[in-house]
Design a protein around this motif. Structure first.
Motif, PDB file in Angstrom:
ATOM      1  N   LEU A  54      -0.270  -4.562  -7.548  1.00  0.00           N
ATOM      2  CA  LEU A  54      -0.836  -3.606  -6.595  1.00  0.00           C
ATOM      3  C   LEU A  54      -0.750  -4.179  -5.188  1.00  0.00           C
ATOM      4  CD1 LEU A  54      -4.102  -2.708  -8.538  1.00  0.00           C
ATOM      5  CD2 LEU A  54      -1.945  -1.463  -8.547  1.00  0.00           C
ATOM      6  N   HIS A  55      -0.390  -3.343  -4.222  1.00  0.00           N
ATOM      7  CA  HIS A  55      -0.266  -3.819  -2.849  1.00  0.00           C
ATOM      8  C   HIS A  55      -1.601  -4.368  -2.343  1.00  0.00           C
ATOM      9  CE1 HIS A  55       1.720  -3.147   1.312  1.00  0.00           C
ATOM     10  NE2 HIS A  55       0.917  -4.179   1.340  1.00  0.00           N
ATOM     11  N   LYS A  93      10.755 -12.307  -6.546  1.00  0.00           N
ATOM     12  CA  LYS A  93       9.764 -11.906  -7.553  1.00  0.00           C
ATOM     13  C   LYS A  93       9.365 -10.445  -7.386  1.00  0.00           C
ATOM     14  CE  LYS A  93       7.734 -16.414  -8.381  1.00  0.00           C
ATOM     15  NZ  LYS A  93       6.529 -17.244  -8.252  1.00  0.00           N
ATOM     16  N   ILE A  94       9.541  -9.928  -6.182  1.00  0.00           N
ATOM     17  CA  ILE A  94       9.314  -8.503  -5.901  1.00  0.00           C
ATOM     18  C   ILE A  94      10.603  -7.958  -5.299  1.00  0.00           C
ATOM     19  CG2 ILE A  94       8.115  -6.870  -4.402  1.00  0.00           C
ATOM     20  CD1 ILE A  94       5.606  -8.550  -4.719  1.00  0.00           C
ATOM     21  N   ARG A  95      11.157  -6.918  -5.950  1.00  0.00           N
ATOM     22  CA  ARG A  95      12.418  -6.326  -5.476  1.00  0.00           C
ATOM     23  C   ARG A  95      12.315  -4.834  -5.228  1.00  0.00           C
ATOM     24  NH1 ARG A  95      15.747  -9.547  -9.856  1.00  0.00           N
ATOM     25  NH2 ARG A  95      15.855 -11.548  -8.803  1.00  0.00           N
ATOM     26  N   LEU A  96      11.326  -4.196  -5.839  1.00  0.00           N
ATOM     27  CA  LEU A  96      11.176  -2.746  -5.737  1.00  0.00           C
ATOM     28  C   LEU A  96       9.717  -2.388  -5.486  1.00  0.00           C
ATOM     29  CD1 LEU A  96      13.303  -1.872  -8.883  1.00  0.00           C
ATOM     30  CD2 LEU A  96      14.010  -1.537  -6.518  1.00  0.00           C
ATOM     31  N   ALA A  97       9.515  -1.223  -4.881  1.00  0.00           N
ATOM     32  CA  ALA A  97       8.170  -0.714  -4.660  1.00  0.00           C
ATOM     33  C   ALA A  97       8.049   0.643  -5.332  1.00  0.00           C
ATOM     34  CB  ALA A  97       7.886  -0.584  -3.167  1.00  0.00           C
ATOM     35  N   GLY A  98       6.828   0.992  -5.702  1.00  0.00           N
ATOM     36  CA  GLY A  98       6.605   2.282  -6.346  1.00  0.00           C
ATOM     37  C   GLY A  98       5.339   2.939  -5.851  1.00  0.00           C
ATOM     38  N   ARG A 119       6.431   5.074   4.224  1.00  0.00           N
ATOM     39  CA  ARG A 119       5.372   5.990   4.670  1.00  0.00           C
ATOM     40  C   ARG A 119       4.213   6.059   3.666  1.00  0.00           C
ATOM     41  NH1 ARG A 119       9.712   9.980   5.378  1.00  0.00           N
ATOM     42  NH2 ARG A 119       8.667  11.059   3.691  1.00  0.00           N
ATOM     43  N   MET A 120       4.385   5.440   2.521  1.00  0.00           N
ATOM     44  CA  MET A 120       3.406   5.504   1.446  1.00  0.00           C
ATOM     45  C   MET A 120       2.096   4.792   1.817  1.00  0.00           C
ATOM     46  SD  MET A 120       3.978   3.905  -2.376  1.00  0.00           S
ATOM     47  CE  MET A 120       5.694   3.826  -1.984  1.00  0.00           C
ATOM     48  N   ASN A 121       1.008   5.341   1.352  1.00  0.00           N
ATOM     49  CA  ASN A 121      -0.300   4.737   1.554  1.00  0.00           C
ATOM     50  C   ASN A 121      -0.376   3.443   0.724  1.00  0.00           C
ATOM     51  OD1 ASN A 121      -3.104   4.136   1.411  1.00  0.00           O
ATOM     52  ND2 ASN A 121      -3.578   6.272   1.832  1.00  0.00           N
ATOM     53  N   LYS A 122      -0.888   2.386   1.318  1.00  0.00           N
ATOM     54  CA  LYS A 122      -0.971   1.087   0.629  1.00  0.00           C
ATOM     55  C   LYS A 122      -1.754   1.156  -0.675  1.00  0.00           C
ATOM     56  CE  LYS A 122      -0.487  -2.205   4.390  1.00  0.00           C
ATOM     57  NZ  LYS A 122      -1.138  -3.315   5.097  1.00  0.00           N
ATOM     58  N   LYS A 123      -2.750   2.012  -0.738  1.00  0.00           N
ATOM     59  CA  LYS A 123      -3.559   2.074  -1.970  1.00  0.00           C
ATOM     60  C   LYS A 123      -2.758   2.652  -3.137  1.00  0.00           C
ATOM     61  CE  LYS A 123      -5.823   6.522  -1.337  1.00  0.00           C
ATOM     62  NZ  LYS A 123      -7.059   7.230  -1.187  1.00  0.00           N
ATOM     63  N   ASN A 124      -1.656   3.355  -2.843  1.00  0.00           N
ATOM     64  CA  ASN A 124      -0.803   3.915  -3.896  1.00  0.00           C
ATOM     65  C   ASN A 124       0.419   3.051  -4.187  1.00  0.00           C
ATOM     66  OD1 ASN A 124      -2.441   6.216  -4.103  1.00  0.00           O
ATOM     67  ND2 ASN A 124      -1.344   7.205  -2.433  1.00  0.00           N
TER      68      ASN A 124
END
Length: 93
Positions: free
Chosen positions: A8-9, A25-30, A47-52
């Motif tokens: 989680l971000h 270790k991190i290559r993609l975001a969702g 543009r995504m909200n950090k909580k998501n």
């Protein structure tokens, strides 16, 4: 059955996040609400909200977690996913 490791971000400090990105270790975001994953540099993802926002090491982790490819930054993989889904739905009917 495999279990996906999701980061989680909001659960990771910025310094650690950058360190994990540089090390691979991190290559993609969702997006945890929409169940979509994509490249870290995706215009839509930024543009995504950090909580998501969640992070994955690879596509397999995202797919196992039930996420689909982004239609913007992963267009070919999204089209393939969409075709496969359409085929699956037509066999159910």
């Amino acid at each position: 059955m495999q279990r996906a490791k999701i980061t989680l971000h909001l659960s990771i400090a910025n310094l650690d996040l950058h360190r994990h990105i540089r090390s691979g270790k991190i290559r993609l975001a969702g997006n945890s609400r929409l169940k979509i994953f994509g490249q870290l540099n995706c215009r839509s993802g930024k543009r995504m909200n950090k909580k998501n926002r969640v992070f994955f090491m690879d596509e397999n982790q995202a797919i196992v977690a039930g996420y689909r490819p982004c239609g913007h930054c992963m267009k070919k993989k999204y089209e393939l996913w969409k075709t496969q889904r359409k085929d699956e739905q037509s066999t159910v009917i």
